[in-house]
Design an enzyme around this catalytic site. Structure first.
Site, mmCIF file in Angstrom:
data_model
loop_
_atom_site.group_PDB
_atom_site.id
_atom_site.type_symbol
_atom_site.label_atom_id
_atom_site.label_comp_id
_atom_site.label_asym_id
_atom_site.label_seq_id
_atom_site.Cartn_x
_atom_site.Cartn_y
_atom_site.Cartn_z
ATOM 1 C CG HIS A 105 -1.334 -0.920 1.263
ATOM 2 N ND1 HIS A 105 -3.279 -0.681 0.873
ATOM 3 C CD2 HIS A 105 -2.383 -2.438 1.163
ATOM 4 C CE1 HIS A 105 -4.323 -1.412 0.083
ATOM 5 N NE2 HIS A 105 -3.068 -2.852 0.894
ATOM 6 C CG ASP A 129 0.766 9.237 0.842
ATOM 7 O OD1 ASP A 129 0.413 8.295 0.466
ATOM 8 O OD2 ASP A 129 -0.552 9.986 1.081
HETATM 9 P P1 ADQ Z 1 -2.623 6.286 4.779
HETATM 10 O O1 ADQ Z 1 -1.556 6.384 5.005
HETATM 11 O O2 ADQ Z 1 -3.763 6.069 5.761
HETATM 12 O O3 ADQ Z 1 -2.828 4.889 3.370
HETATM 13 P P2 ADQ Z 1 -4.978 7.724 2.347
HETATM 14 O O4 ADQ Z 1 -5.152 7.059 1.179
HETATM 15 O O5 ADQ Z 1 -4.751 8.935 2.569
HETATM 16 O O6 ADQ Z 1 -3.550 7.307 3.899
HETATM 17 O O7 ADQ Z 1 -6.479 6.802 3.708
HETATM 18 C C1 ADQ Z 1 -6.371 7.615 4.691
HETATM 19 C C2 ADQ Z 1 -8.069 7.244 4.640
HETATM 20 O O8 ADQ Z 1 -8.169 7.133 5.677
HETATM 21 C C3 ADQ Z 1 -9.139 7.725 3.916
HETATM 22 O O9 ADQ Z 1 -9.652 6.758 3.778
HETATM 23 C C4 ADQ Z 1 -9.528 9.061 5.023
HETATM 24 O O10 ADQ Z 1 -11.211 9.322 4.334
HETATM 25 C C5 ADQ Z 1 -9.790 8.652 5.957
HETATM 26 N N1 ADQ Z 1 -9.218 8.989 7.226
HETATM 27 C C6 ADQ Z 1 -8.163 10.858 6.764
HETATM 28 N N2 ADQ Z 1 -8.480 11.683 7.854
HETATM 29 C C7 ADQ Z 1 -9.197 11.337 8.388
HETATM 30 C C8 ADQ Z 1 -9.788 11.980 8.987
HETATM 31 N N3 ADQ Z 1 -9.381 12.733 10.075
HETATM 32 N N4 ADQ Z 1 -11.357 11.501 9.781
HETATM 33 C C9 ADQ Z 1 -11.902 10.083 9.489
HETATM 34 N N5 ADQ Z 1 -11.054 9.286 8.793
HETATM 35 C C10 ADQ Z 1 -9.807 9.967 8.027
HETATM 36 C C11 ADQ Z 1 -2.067 3.418 3.268
HETATM 37 C C12 ADQ Z 1 -1.344 4.762 2.490
HETATM 38 C C13 ADQ Z 1 -1.379 5.198 1.088
HETATM 39 C C14 ADQ Z 1 -2.604 4.584 0.659
HETATM 40 C C15 ADQ Z 1 -3.406 3.637 1.364
HETATM 41 C C16 ADQ Z 1 -4.693 2.770 0.577
HETATM 42 O O11 ADQ Z 1 -0.520 5.673 2.834
HETATM 43 O O12 ADQ Z 1 -0.998 6.066 0.215
HETATM 44 O O13 ADQ Z 1 -3.677 5.263 -0.473
HETATM 45 O O14 ADQ Z 1 -3.385 2.434 2.981
HETATM 46 O O15 ADQ Z 1 -3.689 2.048 -0.082
#
Ligand code: ADQ
Length: 471
Positions: A153, A361
């Protein structure tokens, strides 16, 4: 019919799933036989080798407990203080303790020992993320001949960053025991291929001349996505409307710039605040009529570097407030808590600018969710880091170098000044890309590549759905 076994560090919990990924994988398991395997979240005195099965809201889950010492070495140690920073090219934030690797290995062995007796010969195993790189090796050592796939991921590191990881040779050999490796972006596949083709000898390697044979492992980009249509629906749900109403009352006619992230140093939050500070410093006309809302709940806060990022942000938010706030105007709000998806969807829909500027990311699902939640008649503008995997999917966003805060400040100005017609055009292209790369298709395309037989099952599912809908 093959069963599907999903393995990840944590299994989904009770209640509504927090993210699109858990929802999509749940859907896979509701259409196929199989179960989800992972750590229970419980720490015990003695490691458990026998998993306990639970039915979590209709999902079959098998879980094991870990000891506190193993968990610390495996999770906060090797996974999140060595692999996470190195894979994100933050070697300056990596801490290396030799014994963490032993704990990491031990937990992977414990996973394999507990999972192996549950596997049937034609089960298809799908392993998720950097915590579990050695799992295929450990399962194969115990005799597993199953098709085993791995999805990373997070980004795959450049060769130099990989060499900085202790035991990187073992880890790469572990990866060669998978049948299929899925990466987020072409960038990651290129970095992997670069390593595979130019393996560097090391004085400390057990066999410095032995190269790793990747000939049986397929490595391909499978960019993950969200469920954009679900975000469209959520963005007009009662909870979203309530959030929009609350925010409109607070903002009056100020335009909203929104950041939503886990509090993590890879997300570029200090640089983001600095770029916003420059926007206000360079453009007097925006003062009093824009507002930055940064939502960033703490994560992994037992790790020193995460606490330091949190402290830095507190100080920077305070500095911007001190510099620009007036008795009746605050330039920013910084909220350290998580919100449910409907409330988030409301915030996304209201925001004129979605500011998504990680330093690096894997993908970044917030960018996808922001696109999904926009009003097609009055969409906002996505300002996106070129170092997020999402930049390969969304070239029509305003792409920025997040390290260059002048450039991000200028992109913010462009976004705030962008005429409606251009906003619509850009958003239509973003929407097309977000729907093309939706999370359900992502899961199915990975599984079909891992085990072509699953294609038939997917077809059967589609036929069944079709028959049900015409009946
Ligand atoms: P993350 O590093 O956690 O994931 P991201 O892809 O942005 O990063 O996913 C975050 C998830 O958490 C989103 O669904 C978002 O809605 C939720 N989220 C973030 N802040 C929030 C908040 N304050 N309240 C509620 N929900 C919140 C890892 C990798 C990424 C990759 C994903 C999926 O680091 O690059 O995209 O896995 O593979």
């Amino acid at each position: 019919m093959s069963r599907i076994v999903i393995v990840s560090n944590r299994t989904p919990g009770k209640g509504p799933a927090a993210g699109g990924l858990a929802v999509a994988l749940r859907k896979v398991l509701s259409n196929h036989e199989g179960f989800w395997f992972g750590w229970s979240g419980k720490l015990t005195e003695t490691p458990s080798s026998k998993p306990h099965f639970e039915d979590i809201d209709g999902l079959k889950v098998a879980q094991i407990d870990l000891t506190a010492d193993d968990h610390r070495a495996y999770y906060a140690g090797f996974s999140n203080s060595i692999l996470w920073p190195s894979f994100h090219l933050r070697l300056d934030l990596a801490t290396i303790e030799g014994y963490w690797y032993e704990g990491y290995r031990r937990v992977n062995q414990q996973f394999a020992k507990a999972l192996m007796p549950l596997l049937k010969p034609d089960d298809v195993v799908w392993v998720h993320d950097y915590h579990l790189i050695p799992l295929a090796s450990e399962l194969r050592r115990l005799g597993a001949k199953n098709r085993i796939g791995f999805y990373l991921h997070i980004p795959f590191p450049t060769a130099d960053a990989l060499y900085a990881i202790p035991h990187h040779g073992d880890l790469m050999r572990d990866l060669s025991r998978y049948d299929l490796i899925g990466m987020q972006a072409n960038r990651d596949v290129a970095a992997f291929t670069d390593f595979a083709e130019h393996q560097a000898p090391s004085t400390f390697a057990t066999a410095s001349t032995e190269t790793i044979d990747f000939s049986k492992t397929e490595v391909t980009a499978f960019p993950i996505g969200s469920d954009p249509e679900a975000f469209t629906r959520l963005s007009t749900s009662p909870a979203a409307k309530k959030m929009i109403h609350r925010m409109r009352r607070a903002l009056t006619d100020q335009r909203l710039i929104l950041g939503v992230d886990r509090l993590d140093y890879s997300k570029g939050l200090p640089q983001r605040i600095e770029a916003y500070e420059k926007l206000l410093a360079n453009n007097q006309r925006f003062r009093r009529n824009v507002h930055l809302l940064q939502v960033a709940p703490p994560s992994r806060d037992s790790i020193k570097e995460y606490q330091e990022t949190s402290d830095t942000l507190d100080a920077m938010a305070g500095r911007v407030m001190g510099r620009f706030a007036e008795p009746d105007w605050a330039p920013l709000t910084y909220v350290k808590r998580a919100y449910g998806q409907p409330s988030l969807a409301g915030l996304y829909r209201l925001a004129r600018v979605g500011l998504v500027t990680p330093l690096r990311d894997g993908m970044n699902l917030v960018a996808h969710e922001y696109v999904g939640a926009q009003d097609p008649e009055d969409p906002g503008v996505l300002v996106l880091s070129r170092f997020a995997g999402a930049a390969e999917i969304f070239p029509e966003a305003l792409l920025v170098n997040p390290f260059d805060t002048d450039e991000t400040a200028e992109a913010l100005r462009m976004a705030l000044d962008m005429p409606l017609e251009e906003r619509k055009q850009r958003w239509q292209a973003l929407w097309a890309a977000a729907t093309k790369h939706n999370v359900d298709d992502w899961a199915l395309s990975f599984l079909k590549r891992l085990s072509p037989g699953i294609e038939d099952q997917a077809q059967v599912d589609k036929d069944t759905i079709y028959m049900a809908s015409v009946a």
